[in-house]
Design a protein around this motif. Sequence first.
Motif, PDB file in Angstrom:
ATOM      1  N   LEU A   1       0.855  -1.183   0.000  1.00 19.27           N
ATOM      2  CA  LEU A   1       0.000   0.000   0.000  1.00 19.27           C
ATOM      3  C   LEU A   1       0.892   1.234   0.000  1.00 19.27           C
ATOM      4  O   LEU A   1       1.926   1.248   0.664  1.00 19.27           O
TER       5      LEU A   1
ATOM      6  N   GLU B   1     -10.785   2.168   6.657  1.00 18.56           N
ATOM      7  CA  GLU B   1     -10.651   1.004   7.529  1.00 18.56           C
ATOM      8  C   GLU B   1      -9.430   1.149   8.420  1.00 18.56           C
ATOM      9  O   GLU B   1      -8.605   2.011   8.189  1.00 18.56           O
ATOM     10  N   LEU B   2      -9.324   0.252   9.365  1.00 22.53           N
ATOM     11  CA  LEU B   2      -8.101   0.233  10.170  1.00 22.53           C
ATOM     12  C   LEU B   2      -7.010  -0.490   9.405  1.00 22.53           C
ATOM     13  O   LEU B   2      -7.283  -1.390   8.616  1.00 22.53           O
ATOM     14  N   LYS B   3      -5.768  -0.108   9.657  1.00 21.35           N
ATOM     15  CA  LYS B   3      -4.642  -0.846   9.083  1.00 21.35           C
ATOM     16  C   LYS B   3      -4.140  -1.797  10.163  1.00 21.35           C
ATOM     17  O   LYS B   3      -3.573  -1.371  11.167  1.00 21.35           O
ATOM     18  N   TYR B   4      -4.418  -3.048   9.966  1.00 24.63           N
ATOM     19  CA  TYR B   4      -4.038  -4.065  10.950  1.00 24.63           C
ATOM     20  C   TYR B   4      -2.581  -4.419  10.790  1.00 24.63           C
ATOM     21  O   TYR B   4      -2.107  -4.641   9.679  1.00 24.63           O
TER      22      TYR B   4
ATOM     23  N   SER C   1      -0.300 -10.627   5.976  1.00 29.64           N
ATOM     24  CA  SER C   1      -1.423 -10.815   5.064  1.00 29.64           C
ATOM     25  C   SER C   1      -1.503 -12.248   4.538  1.00 29.64           C
ATOM     26  O   SER C   1      -0.504 -12.966   4.463  1.00 29.64           O
TER      27      SER C   1
ATOM     28  N   ARG D   1       1.844 -13.637   1.478  1.00 28.85           N
ATOM     29  CA  ARG D   1       2.131 -12.665   0.438  1.00 28.85           C
ATOM     30  C   ARG D   1       3.409 -13.014  -0.322  1.00 28.85           C
ATOM     31  O   ARG D   1       3.490 -12.804  -1.524  1.00 28.85           O
TER      32      ARG D   1
ATOM     33  N   LYS E   1      -0.265   6.364   8.330  1.00 36.88           N
ATOM     34  CA  LYS E   1       0.324   5.721   9.511  1.00 36.88           C
ATOM     35  C   LYS E   1       0.149   6.624  10.727  1.00 36.88           C
ATOM     36  O   LYS E   1       0.412   7.827  10.660  1.00 36.88           O
TER      37      LYS E   1
HETATM   38  P1  AMP Z   1       2.944  -2.503   4.187  1.00 36.56           P
HETATM   39  O1  AMP Z   1       3.164  -3.964   4.508  1.00 36.56           O
HETATM   40  O2  AMP Z   1       3.370  -1.599   5.283  1.00 36.56           O
HETATM   41  O3  AMP Z   1       3.402  -2.157   2.805  1.00 36.56           O
HETATM   42  O4  AMP Z   1       1.376  -2.276   4.133  1.00 36.56           O
HETATM   43  C1  AMP Z   1       0.586  -2.993   3.264  1.00 36.56           C
HETATM   44  C2  AMP Z   1      -0.072  -4.085   4.024  1.00 36.56           C
HETATM   45  O5  AMP Z   1      -1.011  -3.590   4.944  1.00 36.56           O
HETATM   46  C3  AMP Z   1      -0.888  -4.993   3.173  1.00 36.56           C
HETATM   47  O6  AMP Z   1      -0.105  -5.938   2.504  1.00 36.56           O
HETATM   48  C4  AMP Z   1      -1.773  -5.646   4.185  1.00 36.56           C
HETATM   49  O7  AMP Z   1      -1.139  -6.803   4.684  1.00 36.56           O
HETATM   50  C5  AMP Z   1      -1.837  -4.653   5.331  1.00 36.56           C
HETATM   51  N1  AMP Z   1      -3.172  -4.182   5.697  1.00 36.56           N
HETATM   52  C6  AMP Z   1      -3.585  -4.040   6.966  1.00 36.56           C
HETATM   53  N2  AMP Z   1      -4.842  -3.603   7.042  1.00 36.56           N
HETATM   54  C7  AMP Z   1      -5.282  -3.471   5.777  1.00 36.56           C
HETATM   55  C8  AMP Z   1      -6.516  -3.045   5.208  1.00 36.56           C
HETATM   56  N3  AMP Z   1      -7.556  -2.674   5.966  1.00 36.56           N
HETATM   57  N4  AMP Z   1      -6.602  -3.031   3.866  1.00 36.56           N
HETATM   58  C9  AMP Z   1      -5.548  -3.397   3.090  1.00 36.56           C
HETATM   59  N5  AMP Z   1      -4.371  -3.792   3.571  1.00 36.56           N
HETATM   60  C10 AMP Z   1      -4.208  -3.826   4.904  1.00 36.56           C
END
Ligand code: AMP
Length: 665
Positions: free
Chosen positions: A84, A113-116, A120, A136, A312
């Motif tokens: 993302l 949404e929340l970013k968990y 993934s 992933r 973030k």
């Molecule tokens: P990053 O790993 O920091 O590049 O962030 C991208 C990751 O955020 C994605 O691969 C997902 O695993 C995670 N993620 C967490 N919450 C969400 C959400 N609500 N929608 C999409 N991705 C999410």
Amino acid sequence: MTPKEAKKRIEALRKELREANYKYYVLAQPEMSDYEFDRKLEELQKLEQAYPQFYDPNSPTQRVGGEPTTEFKTVKHKYPMLSLAKSYNIQDLKDWINRITKLVDEKFTYCVELKYDGVSLSNQYIDKKLVQSLTRGDGITGDDVTVNARTIRTLPLVIQADDVPYEVFARGETMISRKNFEKINEEQKEKGGITYMNARNLAAGTLKLLDPKIVAKRNLDFIAYFLLGENLPVNNQYDALKKLEEWGFFVPHDYIKAENIDEIMDFILDWGVKRFDFPYDTDGIVVKVNEFEVQEKLGFTAKSPRWAMAYKFPAERKLTKLLSVDFQVGRTGKVTPVANLEPVTLAGTVVKRATLHNEDNMKKLDLHEGDYVYVEKAGEVIPQVVSVEKSKRKPGAKPIQFIDHCPVCNTPLIKQGADYFCVNTTTCEPQIKAQIEHFVSRKAMHIDGLGPEIIKLLFKNGLIHNVADLYDLKISDLKDLEGLGDKSAQNIINSIQKSKQQGFEKVLYGLGIRHVGETAAKILAKHFKNIDNLMHASVADITSIKGIGEKIAESIQKYFSNPKNIALIDRLKQAGLQFQIKPETEKIVDKLHGKKIVISGTFEHFSRDELKQNIEQNGGHVVSSVSKNTDYLLAGEKPGPSKVSKAQSLNVPIISEADYLRMIE
Ligand code: AMP
Ligand code: ZN
């Protein structure tokens, strides 16, 4: 009981238990008592044993975990799993909104949404049944961890609904709740096992365990946030989340539909506070363009969808007391100041040490003995000291100075740029140990069995002083060392012998020349073909290669100007290591046999023509436009949006330059 009756009973029990599982874990509103649940599960287990013809990998009995595996298959994702785009302040988020608003004509909304903060996972359902769960991985291919995913109680094994397309993918985050994380870490501590940094690391480690029975005991959760597939019964993200919920997935009630930045801001402010009481770790929010149709128009970059943006949360910050400052010597001799702190809990983990980076930073902080300092941890970044609370400083406290001699071998330090170095690369203990650790690592010589503890032991016993000494080791040197025996000694020696087959690029990387990472080593090996050519190359020769800059070139020259390094390489040559590329990697190879590849954008290591040539040398074909016959879209920086969206709509995998380099490796 006739088999027919058994089948009927089995099906009835599965249905009941599935319902009960859903109510207990997803809704947290149990209706069946634990006693009844256990009794029915036992009955089902017995029937399944008596009538193996009715085995079903998605039966509730499989939640406890099946047989251990030896490794996970690598499988290609049908839809690439991208990252993302991220923003760290509201302005960036606003800029993104302005940018995409200009790109499309129609009005659209957002799903927020929340970013968990977990791991993934992509789950494929065929005919409503879970058939495959992939991590992933590198985004193009992932590990098949289905056996482990089946143990996740909040992941439906069978979707109970009438409007499920034949094939769908439910993607989301595998999580371990904070409470569970603490419990597991406590248990690990008691057992003397390893403890985990945070819930995300624990979830990641758990998902890769080879024994599903242990996975089942860890209580992973799966939170769904993407629904993918053809002929979906919904046309926007918000409804997709609702649909996932309706289908029995776990989707916490924390998403909204928003019309504009103000509504998004409300969500951010609200969750910036509430997240600390949320049972799972979150590190931000994700804003997605709601309408699928608009998402399609916006398309993707090579790394992430253009229609989504993560924001973030700012890092958490705490005040604590500085106990002392250590100076650590790394593999290249770089000396890093590290603060020892009175332990504080920060973003869910206990922090005792934090980096001070370098002398300039220490001066800027103006550290004094006994100071109170603010520490911060942003996401995966190591904790750092960000400022000093000067009001709490004791009168007369002494300032803390950077050192001028190596704390280990006492060699005077030399300043290069912002950093100080101990230049005694040949006898300074921490440097040598780290060099050896680097040399034996997987990406270099891949010598198994030589962990940091054993290297320490070998060093202590005077058996190794540098990497060349490894090749003189004998079983008799090793077998009587503490913690080793005949068998492990033999394994280590075998592994050392085997490493002589590692290619030149790995050897070059293993030498640990400053700034020569994996990619640079690969490019250099390919270009110079053997170590002598590289050794005699001028800085100009080296910098003329695409992807290799001055910093690398100078560091290479410096490395070869040290006679001790030349002597080391001579010994490694004597031992039989590869110092030239094998002839076959030079000849035309067929890694990409017949593959049709479209290239778009600009590349770090190749010009367009070089890349074309390279693809052809590897047996592939370069084609100009994306069609359903295209095997890959190789996207560099700023790829053409139309190519990317076409590839996306035709399910043509989009690969990055790094992916490509890996493919032709
Ligand atoms: P990053 O790993 O920091 O590049 O962030 C991208 C990751 O955020 C994605 O691969 C997902 O695993 C995670 N993620 C967490 N919450 C969400 C959400 N609500 N929608 C999409 N991705 C999410
Ligand atoms: Zn030193």
